[in-house]
Design a protein around this motif. Sequence first.
Motif, mmCIF file in Angstrom:
data_model
loop_
_atom_site.group_PDB
_atom_site.id
_atom_site.type_symbol
_atom_site.label_atom_id
_atom_site.label_comp_id
_atom_site.label_asym_id
_atom_site.label_seq_id
_atom_site.Cartn_x
_atom_site.Cartn_y
_atom_site.Cartn_z
ATOM 1 N N GLY A 180 0.811 -1.201 0.000
ATOM 2 C CA GLY A 180 0.000 0.000 0.000
ATOM 3 C C GLY A 180 0.845 1.253 0.000
ATOM 4 N N SER A 181 0.179 2.378 0.080
ATOM 5 C CA SER A 181 0.848 3.674 0.059
ATOM 6 C C SER A 181 1.663 3.883 1.327
ATOM 7 C CB SER A 181 -0.206 4.774 -0.072
ATOM 8 O OG SER A 181 0.352 6.029 0.181
ATOM 9 N N ALA A 182 2.728 4.700 1.213
ATOM 10 C CA ALA A 182 3.521 5.063 2.388
ATOM 11 C C ALA A 182 2.684 5.832 3.397
ATOM 12 C CB ALA A 182 4.723 5.892 1.959
ATOM 13 N N THR A 183 1.559 6.379 2.953
ATOM 14 C CA THR A 183 0.682 7.116 3.862
ATOM 15 C C THR A 183 0.247 6.242 5.033
ATOM 16 O OG1 THR A 183 -0.128 8.451 2.010
ATOM 17 C CG2 THR A 183 -1.433 8.480 4.018
ATOM 18 N N PHE A 184 0.036 4.942 4.790
ATOM 19 C CA PHE A 184 -0.334 4.037 5.888
ATOM 20 C C PHE A 184 0.741 4.044 6.971
ATOM 21 C CE2 PHE A 184 -2.651 1.797 2.343
ATOM 22 C CZ PHE A 184 -3.925 2.051 2.821
ATOM 23 N N HIS A 185 1.989 3.932 6.546
ATOM 24 C CA HIS A 185 3.105 3.874 7.490
ATOM 25 C C HIS A 185 3.237 5.182 8.253
ATOM 26 C CE1 HIS A 185 6.980 2.960 9.203
ATOM 27 N NE2 HIS A 185 7.582 3.900 8.499
ATOM 28 N N TYR A 186 3.103 6.316 7.555
ATOM 29 C CA TYR A 186 3.260 7.593 8.230
ATOM 30 C C TYR A 186 2.054 7.919 9.111
ATOM 31 C CZ TYR A 186 7.262 8.079 5.183
ATOM 32 O OH TYR A 186 8.458 7.866 4.544
ATOM 33 N N ALA A 187 0.898 7.342 8.790
ATOM 34 C CA ALA A 187 -0.249 7.477 9.695
ATOM 35 C C ALA A 187 0.058 6.828 11.037
ATOM 36 C CB ALA A 187 -1.491 6.842 9.065
ATOM 37 N N ALA A 188 0.852 5.754 11.010
ATOM 38 C CA ALA A 188 1.271 5.115 12.255
ATOM 39 C C ALA A 188 2.106 6.063 13.099
ATOM 40 C CB ALA A 188 2.055 3.836 11.946
#
Length: 366
Positions: free
Chosen positions: A203-211
């Motif tokens: 998935g998008s890196a956005t998932f990781h940075y949402a963490a």
Amino acid sequence: MNRYIELDSLRGIAAFSVMLSHVLIVYPAFYQNTYDQGYLTILNWLKYSPLHLFWVGQEAVLFFFILSGFVLYLPYRNERQLPYKKYLIKRICRIYLPYLATLLFAYLLRSLSDSEKIPELSYWFNELWSRPYSWKTIASHSSLVGSFDTNALNPVIWSLVDEMRISILFPLLAVFVLRYNWKIVALLCVFLSSLHCGLIAHGSATFHYAAMFLIGAALAKNQAEIVNRFCTQRRSVKIMLFAVATFLYTIRWSAYGAFESARAIGAREYIAAVGIIIFIIVALSSNTAKRILHMRPVEFLGKISYSLYLVHMPILICLLHAFHETIAMNGIALLVIVVSLLVASLSYYMIELPAIRFGKAIIGRM
């Protein structure tokens, strides 16, 4: 709601380290891998030790995300959160409007600059502004929708794409943190990062940075308990914790080569996040840290941090192309830092503050 000046100052220090990182990796010696030369050179001590603390790039962006999560959660902790529409207007005016202004600034500087490669500078630098752009490029940059070449105008905006996306959804994350304890939040963080790293799906890196936003929010929720525990520790323990935080924050360089695979990068950033958490706790707990972070120059750096982050790269690229034949590289590097601080100050007073006031005026009328 009280404003944490020390957290603003931390953001300013992180923004300055990003700028310093970009200035240094223009030099091929700083950009290239020189790890096999060992620690016999000052260069490698600066690159592959905790001294890298002063010019980190990627880790500083993680710092931004965690700080954003912390600050955005505070109204929920104090039961003073805005209705979603007002929250969104406030966030757009705070982040998006200054971004649009500096996007125009980057476009104008690129229009005035040539894109010829400079052989004596690093490969990284010569890739910036090297490809043609069109109105479609400008439109995609303006909308922050989809994937596009962020190097075309202002390379740092890759993080703004994730910042805006996560900000739109942050109230959902805040409610989750409000409802569940830190262990459940930690599981959600691992799940979101797994989506990005391909352990479950790609998935998008956005998932990781949402963490990272979630980590900041969970820290804000449990701030009182954590700060109280830290304050009860002996001075020697506090100093040791700060040293550990520095090592963890710079783990990419202190343990160079151990976290370079696609899946290991996620683990590396979580290790850096632990260091960031400790830095924030120290800033909120230590009187010595507060005295430093409340010094006027450091406090002012915090105020202009967002503008500094946005304007320094177009200035760096433009000045290097303009003066590389007439001014020594070290002179240009110093000029970039001075001009970036001046332009960021102007941007803060002429763009950021009016945008913030504009958002408050709209909310007031609603």
